[in-house]
Design a protein around this motif. Structure first.
Motif, short mmCIF file in Angstrom:
data_model
loop_
_atom_site.label_atom_id
_atom_site.label_comp_id
_atom_site.label_asym_id
_atom_site.label_seq_id
_atom_site.Cartn_x
_atom_site.Cartn_y
_atom_site.Cartn_z
N SER A 290 1.01 -1.03 0.06
CA SER A 290 -0.09 -0.04 0.00
C SER A 290 0.90 1.36 -0.04
CB SER A 290 -1.08 -0.12 1.23
OG SER A 290 -0.26 -0.06 2.33
N GLN A 291 1.86 1.18 0.74
CA GLN A 291 2.77 2.28 0.63
C GLN A 291 3.57 2.66 -0.54
OE1 GLN A 291 3.48 4.72 3.32
NE2 GLN A 291 1.78 3.72 4.45
N ILE A 292 3.95 1.41 -1.20
CA ILE A 292 4.77 1.62 -2.27
C ILE A 292 3.61 2.16 -3.59
CG2 ILE A 292 5.79 0.23 -4.58
CD1 ILE A 292 6.92 -1.39 -2.29
N VAL A 293 2.51 1.70 -3.56
CA VAL A 293 1.61 2.17 -4.42
C VAL A 293 1.09 3.93 -4.22
CG1 VAL A 293 -0.89 2.04 -5.50
CG2 VAL A 293 0.66 -0.12 -5.03
N ARG A 294 1.03 4.07 -3.13
CA ARG A 294 0.82 5.42 -2.72
C ARG A 294 1.81 6.48 -3.10
NH1 ARG A 294 -0.80 5.76 3.41
NH2 ARG A 294 -2.21 4.52 2.56
N THR A 295 2.97 6.02 -2.78
CA THR A 295 4.01 6.82 -3.21
C THR A 295 4.35 7.02 -4.71
OG1 THR A 295 5.23 6.14 -1.06
CG2 THR A 295 6.77 7.17 -2.97
N LEU A 296 4.19 5.92 -5.34
CA LEU A 296 4.44 6.10 -6.76
C LEU A 296 3.26 6.79 -7.44
CD1 LEU A 296 5.52 2.26 -7.76
CD2 LEU A 296 7.08 4.56 -7.55
N GLN A 297 2.03 6.70 -6.77
CA GLN A 297 0.98 7.58 -7.46
C GLN A 297 1.27 8.94 -7.22
OE1 GLN A 297 -2.47 5.95 -5.72
NE2 GLN A 297 -2.65 4.38 -7.51
N LYS B 193 10.18 1.65 -13.64
CA LYS B 193 10.41 1.32 -12.24
C LYS B 193 9.05 0.88 -11.57
CE LYS B 193 13.86 3.49 -9.98
NZ LYS B 193 14.70 4.64 -9.34
N GLN B 194 8.22 1.79 -11.89
CA GLN B 194 6.93 1.64 -11.16
C GLN B 194 6.32 0.45 -11.53
OE1 GLN B 194 3.43 3.50 -13.22
NE2 GLN B 194 2.60 3.71 -10.94
N ARG B 195 6.27 -0.12 -12.85
CA ARG B 195 6.03 -1.46 -13.22
C ARG B 195 6.58 -2.65 -12.37
NH1 ARG B 195 5.34 0.76 -18.44
NH2 ARG B 195 7.42 0.21 -18.99
N ARG B 196 7.97 -2.37 -12.22
CA ARG B 196 8.96 -3.45 -11.67
C ARG B 196 8.52 -3.61 -10.21
NH1 ARG B 196 13.04 -1.37 -14.58
NH2 ARG B 196 14.21 -0.52 -12.92
N SER B 197 8.37 -2.47 -9.46
CA SER B 197 8.07 -2.37 -8.06
C SER B 197 6.83 -3.18 -7.93
CB SER B 197 7.85 -0.89 -7.60
OG SER B 197 9.30 -0.40 -7.75
N VAL B 198 5.64 -2.52 -8.76
CA VAL B 198 4.38 -3.04 -8.35
C VAL B 198 4.29 -4.39 -8.92
CG1 VAL B 198 1.77 -2.88 -9.09
CG2 VAL B 198 3.21 -0.66 -8.75
N ARG B 199 4.72 -5.02 -9.96
CA ARG B 199 5.05 -6.44 -10.27
C ARG B 199 5.43 -7.04 -9.28
NH1 ARG B 199 8.17 -6.61 -15.22
NH2 ARG B 199 6.65 -5.35 -16.25
N LEU B 200 6.34 -6.73 -8.61
CA LEU B 200 7.25 -7.67 -7.77
C LEU B 200 6.19 -8.00 -6.37
CD1 LEU B 200 9.67 -8.86 -6.39
CD2 LEU B 200 10.52 -6.80 -5.45
N VAL B 201 5.93 -6.81 -5.99
CA VAL B 201 5.07 -6.84 -4.59
C VAL B 201 3.57 -7.40 -4.85
CG1 VAL B 201 4.02 -5.65 -2.72
CG2 VAL B 201 6.08 -4.76 -3.67
N ALA B 202 3.06 -7.10 -6.08
CA ALA B 202 1.80 -7.90 -6.31
C ALA B 202 1.97 -9.21 -6.59
CB ALA B 202 1.33 -7.27 -7.66
N MET B 203 3.26 -9.68 -7.16
CA MET B 203 3.52 -11.15 -7.31
C MET B 203 3.70 -11.91 -5.97
SD MET B 203 5.56 -11.65 -10.66
CE MET B 203 5.42 -13.56 -10.78
#
Length: 351
Positions: free
Chosen positions: A226-233, A250-260
């Motif tokens: 939740s913190q990563i998504v909020r920061t990137l947005q 970078k956003q896609r990699r970060s969200v992809r990692l935590v989502a997986m």
């Protein structure tokens, strides 16, 4: 304090129920052992599918990590190498499990191998959970606190944390080394508690593992996500289109990692921990035989899902790490070129 007292009271009650009503507990154990055919068939099919894939994927992943050169010493790579080592070690015990279930639940190997297989499953399960949590925390630190990440996170410190995870999980799983081969129907069995009282011990251990090995890491991952998504947005708001495009990878990699990682928890780990807890309460609490058997089957299915994390994690390396994909393609190209050179080697005719 009240919650702690209630847990202690519940465990004391369960222990009393099992000791005072051992005949009831024995009947329950017989009840779900009559359904062994379902368990053996499910495990045989699952491990037949997992065994070759898990061994090849995790050994291949370790080889690709070693090919990464300077990238190999990065903090995420150190964690992923430990994760691949954990999965690879567990996959090497799958042939023993397959042999056991192929023989209809007869253990023809030494007692210490039975203990090692049980120990290895739980070490792999909880080191995987903690390494995935560490990966998410590292990504959160890199996105939300980049300066602190640069100062705090080093390959050596990451390696020490990983060694701490191995030590913590290994020591916590030592009780599983105490229960080896047991005899039921005059046949040597493995992966079974030896007596009704041992089910209560497993239930107590389940509470500890549930709290420290699953709930705490899962909550940590949810907070990181939740913190990563909020920061990137928030970073994308007010930025130019060109800057936003540069940040998009970078956003896609970060969200992809935590989502997986979150998906792995929801699919592989959450069902197993919930159903395992219910099943242990059914056995120790003397629940209805039909309910106990249904929960036993659910445990079998969810344990197969938990074991499948050893083949899910390599997908995590591939889809969340660009350098891993690049080195994997390079390794494939090198093997292909080597094969072509061998095929094109001139062999003089025999005279």
């Amino acid at each position: 304090m009240n919650g702690e007292w209630m847990n202690v009271s519940l465990l004391n009650t369960l222990m009393g129920n099992v000791s005072n009503n051992s005949s009831v507990a024995n009947e329950l154990v017989k009840c779900f052992h009559n359904d062994d055919a379902f368990k053996y068939h499910a495990y045989t099919v699952t491990y037949l599918l997992l065994c070759p894939v898990a061994i090849l994927c995790n050994i291949g992943a370790l080889a690709v990590f070693f090919l990464q050169g300077n990238r190999r010493s990065s903090a995420p790579c150190v964690v992923m190498m430990n994760l691949a080592l954990s999965d690879g070690s567990f996959s090497l015990t799958l042939p023993l499990r397959l042999a056991y279930y192929f023989k209809g639940g007869v253990w023809d190997f030494p007692d210490w191998l039975c203990r090692l297989c049980v120990f290895g499953f739980y070490v792999n399960l909880y080191t995987s959970i903690l390494f995935l949590t560490l990966l998410s925390a590292l990504r959160w630190l890199a996105v939300n606190h980049p300066l602190r990440h640069r100062d705090l996170v080093t390959p050596l410190r990451t390696l020490l944390v990983c060694l701490g995870v191995w030590l913590f999980v290994g020591v916590s799983s030592v009780p599983f080394l105490t229960g080896g081969v047991t005899y039921r129907e005059e046949l040597p069995r493995c992966f079974e508690p030896s007596s009704p009282s041992s089910w209560v011990t497993v239930l107590i251990m389940n509470y500890v593992a549930l709290a420290l090995g699953f709930l705490l890491p899962f909550l940590t991952i949810i907070v990181c996500y939740s913190q990563i998504v909020r920061t990137l947005q928030s970073r994308f708001e007010g930025e130019s289109a060109a800057t936003a495009r540069r940040r998009s990878d970078k956003q896609r990699r970060s969200v992809r990692l935590v989502a997986m990682v979150t998906a792995t928890f929801l699919i592989c780990f959450l069902p197993y921990h919930v159903v395992r807890s219910l099943h242990l309460h059914a056995v120790c609490g003397g629940w209805n035989c039909g309910i106990t058997v249904a929960l036993q089957r659910a445990v079998v299915v969810t344990l197969c899902l938990a074991a499948s994390n050893s083949v899910v994690n390599p997908l995590l390396y591939y889809y969340s790490t660009g350098s891993f994909r690049k080195n994997m393609r390079n390794a494939h190209s090198s093997l292909k070129k080597g094969s072509m050179r061998r095929n094109n080697t001139y062999v003089p005719p025999k005279t």
